[in-house]
Design an enzyme around this catalytic site. Structure first.
Site, PDB file in Angstrom:
ATOM      1  N   GLU A  66      -9.226  -3.574   6.864  1.00 39.30           N
ATOM      2  CA  GLU A  66     -10.477  -3.585   7.622  1.00 39.30           C
ATOM      3  C   GLU A  66     -10.806  -2.190   8.130  1.00 39.30           C
ATOM      4  OE1 GLU A  66     -12.744  -6.223  11.081  1.00 39.30           O
ATOM      5  OE2 GLU A  66     -10.686  -6.690  10.521  1.00 39.30           O
ATOM      6  N   HIS A 104      12.816 -12.198  -6.359  1.00 40.73           N
ATOM      7  CA  HIS A 104      12.738 -13.358  -7.244  1.00 40.73           C
ATOM      8  C   HIS A 104      11.282 -13.761  -7.452  1.00 40.73           C
ATOM      9  CE1 HIS A 104      17.108 -13.950  -6.960  1.00 40.73           C
ATOM     10  NE2 HIS A 104      16.953 -13.556  -5.706  1.00 40.73           N
ATOM     11  N   LYS A 127     -20.712 -12.399   8.083  1.00 38.08           N
ATOM     12  CA  LYS A 127     -21.087 -13.341   9.135  1.00 38.08           C
ATOM     13  C   LYS A 127     -22.577 -13.680   9.045  1.00 38.08           C
ATOM     14  CE  LYS A 127     -17.586 -11.860  12.494  1.00 38.08           C
ATOM     15  NZ  LYS A 127     -17.377 -11.211  13.812  1.00 38.08           N
TER      16      LYS A 127
END
Length: 529
Positions: free
Chosen positions: A322, A351, A455
């Protein structure tokens, strides 16, 4: 590079902080002396810019805000006596409130003490507290913490279901600077409903961390919530862990917040030194700049070799991405900057994706985080003269060497143990490294226009949804998607219309889709509320 030369390079570039016990090794990043000389002028300016930022210069011009998270751990640096007093008083308020809760002086109406914390927040208001809880909360904390950090109804249901009868002894912290951010507002409304369903008075369980005078502040005061704590406008969400956002839930869990602040303060002092080799944040920024060519060309893979640091990579995702993910630089040029961050923990990742890191596309650099202390107390041997912790250390060293043999860059950060002091220092180290790197590449690390754009787009979708429902409620005949879009005056947004009605239909919201669901253009829509 032969072994002797590599060993000498390791010693030449090894950073050690005696007070914190931190080691930082960037010797496995492939820069040379010429590169360091070339970048020194950029660092000289970055050090000056950082000093100005700490002195109170406007660092977020979009909102005309200072950036003052550094003052939180050393109030003496605050640019005005008023700000200093605010920081000191907030910390004292947190400690006094925590003592009242832990002693039972302040208790819920239907229980002798509060036993649990339910934190409702989003982004930095959740990621920092989650990381610190995972890293530092005792095995049997004074209060157990739970998080609602999304607007996912199923996720909210799961958290509330886990609390069950303990809801009556749960303290709810609602964290939102403005009080208008949809996710924490939605979570708060859902939790309020849960309390109402149990015939419990939500106000007697609720506290707010918010900006003074915000919608949430006004609601908390009007409804008689237990307490409100300030959220300063000069502290961004991703750098708010040392504010009330992070310190309040940490203190309630029994975590030593003074030690966190002290660790951050000591690291801040180390990272103010205007010399690359003596400044661990500058060394990190140097490594990032070389590895990514100053253009984000490689991803940052964070591998902490300690279970308690599992969420550190997730915390860094927001802090780094950000802050650095920007389209424009400070001069208005289009640059598309950023560094992608991902990671899990060692040795689990050996793994999982270390196979690709060693033999796949070379589009990353790794940060290994090593913790010297295996555990409190002795460890049993799993093989002669070998413990489980020895294996963990060996796997880290082996992975580092295996990557080096394939010319894959890596950084190794070593800390003595995971405690409040070292976690505070870790947070401060990366906050400063992000700030310095941003100055090196000439971007603003302290605004987030892309987040705000998302937003706004979401708000537009919800507005369209309201219009759809209004049209359908007043329509007596089935409408095709195309006809519905025409009535709405948005023929160019038929795909959005389709996805909205599909979502409403799937959730029994009165919208009914008729026809073959696999062929959207053949569907008709009615309202049967």
């Amino acid at each position: 590079m032969d072994a002797a030369t590599l060993w000498q390079r390791y010693q030449d570039w090894l950073y050690y902080h005696k007070g914190l016990g931190f080691y930082l090794d960037i010797s496995r990043i492939g820069f040379n002396d010429a590169f360091v000389e070339e970048i020194k002028p950029k660092f000289a300016k970055a050090f000056q810019d950082m000093a100005a930022l700490e002195g109170g210069s406007i660092a977020n011009p979009d909102e005309n805000r200072m950036v003052g998270h550094y003052w939180l751990r050393n109030p003496e640096l605050a640019p005005t006596p008023q700000l200093k007093n605010e920081i000191v008083e907030t910390l004292e308020q947190i400690e006094v409130f925590t003592r009242k809760i832990h002693s039972g002086t302040l208790r819920p109406p239907h229980a002798s003490k509060f036993t649990d914390i339910l934190s409702v927040g989003i982004g930095g208001s959740a990621l920092g507290p989650q990381f610190v809880a995972e890293a530092l909360s005792p095995v049997f904390p004074v209060m157990s913490i739970h998080f609602i950090d999304n607007t996912d109804p199923t996720g909210i249901d799961r958290v509330l279901a886990r609390l069950k009868s303990r809801l009556e002894s749960t303290l709810v912290i609602v964290i939102s600077k403005s009080g208008g951010t949809p996710e924490p507002r939605n979570g708060m409304i859902e939790v309020q409903q849960a309390y109402q369903d149990r015939h419990l008075d939500f106000a007697q369980h609720a506290i707010a961390v918010t900006g003074e005078g915000s919608k949430l502040y006004q609601q908390a005061k009007a409804q008689g919530w237990l307490e409100t704590f300030p959220m300063a406008d000069w502290v961004g969400g991703r750098t708010s862990e040392m504010s009330g956002v992070g310190l309040l839930p940490a203190a309630l869990q029994g975590i030593d917040i003074r030690a966190m602040l002290e660790g951050a303060k000591v690291m801040d002092e180390a990272t103010r030194i205007p010399e690359i080799k003596q400044n661990p944040a500058a060394l990190l920024a140097l490594g990032w700049y070389y590895a990514t060519k100053g253009r984000g060309e490689k991803d940052m893979v964070v591998l902490p070799y300690k279970d308690s640091l599992l969420l550190f990579s997730r915390y860094l995702q927001q802090l780094v991405m950000e802050s650095l993910g920007k389209e424009k630089d400070l001069d208005g040029n289009t640059v598309y900057q950023g560094i992608a961050v991902y990671g899990n923990k060692g040795s689990t990742d050996q793994h999982a994706y270390v196979q690709q890191l060693r033999e796949g596309i070379n589009n990353f650099f790794v940060t290994f985080i090593e913790v010297l202390q295996d555990r409190q107390g002795p460890s049993p041997e799993v093989e002669p003269d070998v413990t489980a912790g020895d294996y963990l250390s060996g796997l880290l060293q082996g992975s580092r060497q295996a990557l080096y043999e394939k010319n894959r860059d890596s950084i190794t950060l070593t800390i003595p143990e995971v405690n409040a002091n070292t976690v505070g220092a870790l947070i401060a180290l990366y906050e400063r490294a992000v700030g310095l790197y941003a100055f090196l590449i000439n971007i603003n690390a302290y605004h987030q226009p892309g987040v705000e754009a998302g937003k706004k787009a979401a708000a537009d979708i919800l507005d369209l949804q309201r219009q759809i429902l209004q049209v359908l409620k007043n329509e007596s005949q089935p409408l095709s998607l195309e006809a519905l879009a025409v009535k709405l005056g948005c023929r160019d947004r038929v795909e959005f219309v389709y996805k909205i009605v599909r979502h409403l239909g799937a959730n029994q919201r009165g919208v009914v889709l008729h026809g073959d669901l696999g062929h959207p253009s053949d569907l008709t829509i009615t309202y049967d509320g």
